[in-house]
Write an enzyme that holds these catalytic residues in place. Sequence first.
Site, PDB file in Angstrom:
ATOM      1  CG  ASP A 103      56.600 -62.091 -68.828  1.00 53.43           C
ATOM      2  OD1 ASP A 103      55.532 -61.641 -68.422  1.00 53.43           O
ATOM      3  OD2 ASP A 103      57.686 -61.556 -68.555  1.00 53.43           O
ATOM      4  CE  LYS A 149      52.753 -62.887 -66.549  1.00 51.52           C
ATOM      5  NZ  LYS A 149      53.972 -62.597 -65.762  1.00 51.52           N
ATOM      6  CB  VAL A 205      50.320 -66.248 -62.399  1.00 51.91           C
ATOM      7  CG1 VAL A 205      49.202 -65.235 -62.534  1.00 51.91           C
ATOM      8  CG2 VAL A 205      50.996 -66.472 -63.753  1.00 51.91           C
ATOM      9  CG  ASP A 256      59.415 -71.090 -60.283  1.00 50.67           C
ATOM     10  OD1 ASP A 256      59.229 -70.867 -61.502  1.00 50.67           O
ATOM     11  OD2 ASP A 256      60.466 -70.798 -59.696  1.00 50.67           O
ATOM     12  NE  ARG A 273      59.471 -75.223 -60.696  1.00 52.84           N
ATOM     13  CZ  ARG A 273      59.765 -74.321 -61.599  1.00 52.84           C
ATOM     14  NH1 ARG A 273      58.864 -73.945 -62.480  1.00 52.84           N
ATOM     15  NH2 ARG A 273      60.957 -73.771 -61.653  1.00 52.84           N
TER      16      ARG A 273
HETATM   17  P1  IMP Z   1      59.926 -64.506 -71.111  1.00 54.22           P
HETATM   18  O1  IMP Z   1      61.280 -64.897 -71.634  1.00 54.22           O
HETATM   19  O2  IMP Z   1      59.933 -63.107 -70.559  1.00 54.22           O
HETATM   20  O3  IMP Z   1      58.811 -64.726 -72.094  1.00 54.22           O
HETATM   21  O4  IMP Z   1      59.643 -65.383 -69.843  1.00 54.22           O
HETATM   22  C1  IMP Z   1      59.456 -66.733 -69.918  1.00 54.22           C
HETATM   23  C2  IMP Z   1      59.798 -67.423 -68.626  1.00 54.22           C
HETATM   24  O5  IMP Z   1      59.745 -66.529 -67.499  1.00 54.22           O
HETATM   25  C3  IMP Z   1      58.773 -68.468 -68.348  1.00 54.22           C
HETATM   26  O6  IMP Z   1      59.113 -69.707 -68.932  1.00 54.22           O
HETATM   27  C4  IMP Z   1      58.770 -68.520 -66.829  1.00 54.22           C
HETATM   28  O7  IMP Z   1      59.777 -69.380 -66.368  1.00 54.22           O
HETATM   29  C5  IMP Z   1      59.090 -67.109 -66.400  1.00 54.22           C
HETATM   30  N1  IMP Z   1      57.872 -66.324 -66.091  1.00 54.22           N
HETATM   31  C6  IMP Z   1      57.355 -65.294 -66.783  1.00 54.22           C
HETATM   32  N2  IMP Z   1      56.244 -64.795 -66.206  1.00 54.22           N
HETATM   33  C7  IMP Z   1      56.045 -65.561 -65.113  1.00 54.22           C
HETATM   34  C8  IMP Z   1      55.012 -65.577 -64.089  1.00 54.22           C
HETATM   35  O8  IMP Z   1      54.060 -64.781 -64.047  1.00 54.22           O
HETATM   36  N3  IMP Z   1      55.166 -66.528 -63.138  1.00 54.22           N
HETATM   37  C9  IMP Z   1      56.175 -67.438 -63.101  1.00 54.22           C
HETATM   38  N4  IMP Z   1      57.139 -67.461 -64.040  1.00 54.22           N
HETATM   39  C10 IMP Z   1      57.081 -66.530 -65.026  1.00 54.22           C
END
Ligand code: IMP
Length: 178
Positions: A106, A134, A156, A162, A168
């Site tokens: 994300d 994303k 999502v 989750d 999940r």
């Molecule tokens: P980041 O550190 O912002 O890239 O987020 C990574 C983590 O956030 C992922 O491994 C997920 O656990 C959680 N995450 C990010 N977006 C989503 C989503 O749309 N649905 C569920 N979990 C998300």
Amino acid sequence: MDKITFLDKTFVKYISEKEIEEATERVAKQINEDYKNDQPILLVTLNGAIVFAVELMKKLTMPCRISCVKLSSYSGTSSTNQVKELVGLNEDLTGQRVLIIEDIVDTGVTYEHMHKMLMDAHAKDVRMATMAFKPDAYKKDLPVHYVALPIPNKFVIGHGLDYDGWGRNLTDIYQVTE
Ligand code: IMP
């Protein structure tokens, strides 16, 4: 089931299991080609990546080993921008090629944290394979090497992903409604 509610949010069916399977197959082919002369360590991020990791691994043909870490950066439907290490590394990664397997990238905060952790552990090379990505939310410069499903910047669940622990086990991916 086209619609499902968990806690205060309702989700609608967005990506079918079949599409996920086809996308996983594409990614596996690319990984098999790129690592055909290597023996990488697959680093699975718990809990979310378990479903995708199992499906991807079964399609990989090179000799490989598997390890898990557990990190947490999300609370509800948004990133906290801080990564908590709940289960850390317990392998000697010196000189190893590491392929991280994620459920979703994300903002990239978690990925950057892991990348640093793995480089500090003297990994030879670190790459990312993720079920969902994303691009509009991504804020980092590290390349995201293998992406099964690029998706818009909307929350999502399903197929490992989750909402506060729920969803999940859904086989399809569901997107939150406004
Ligand atoms: P980041 O550190 O912002 O890239 O987020 C990574 C983590 O956030 C992922 O491994 C997920 O656990 C959680 N995450 C990010 N977006 C989503 C989503 O749309 N649905 C569920 N979990 C998300």
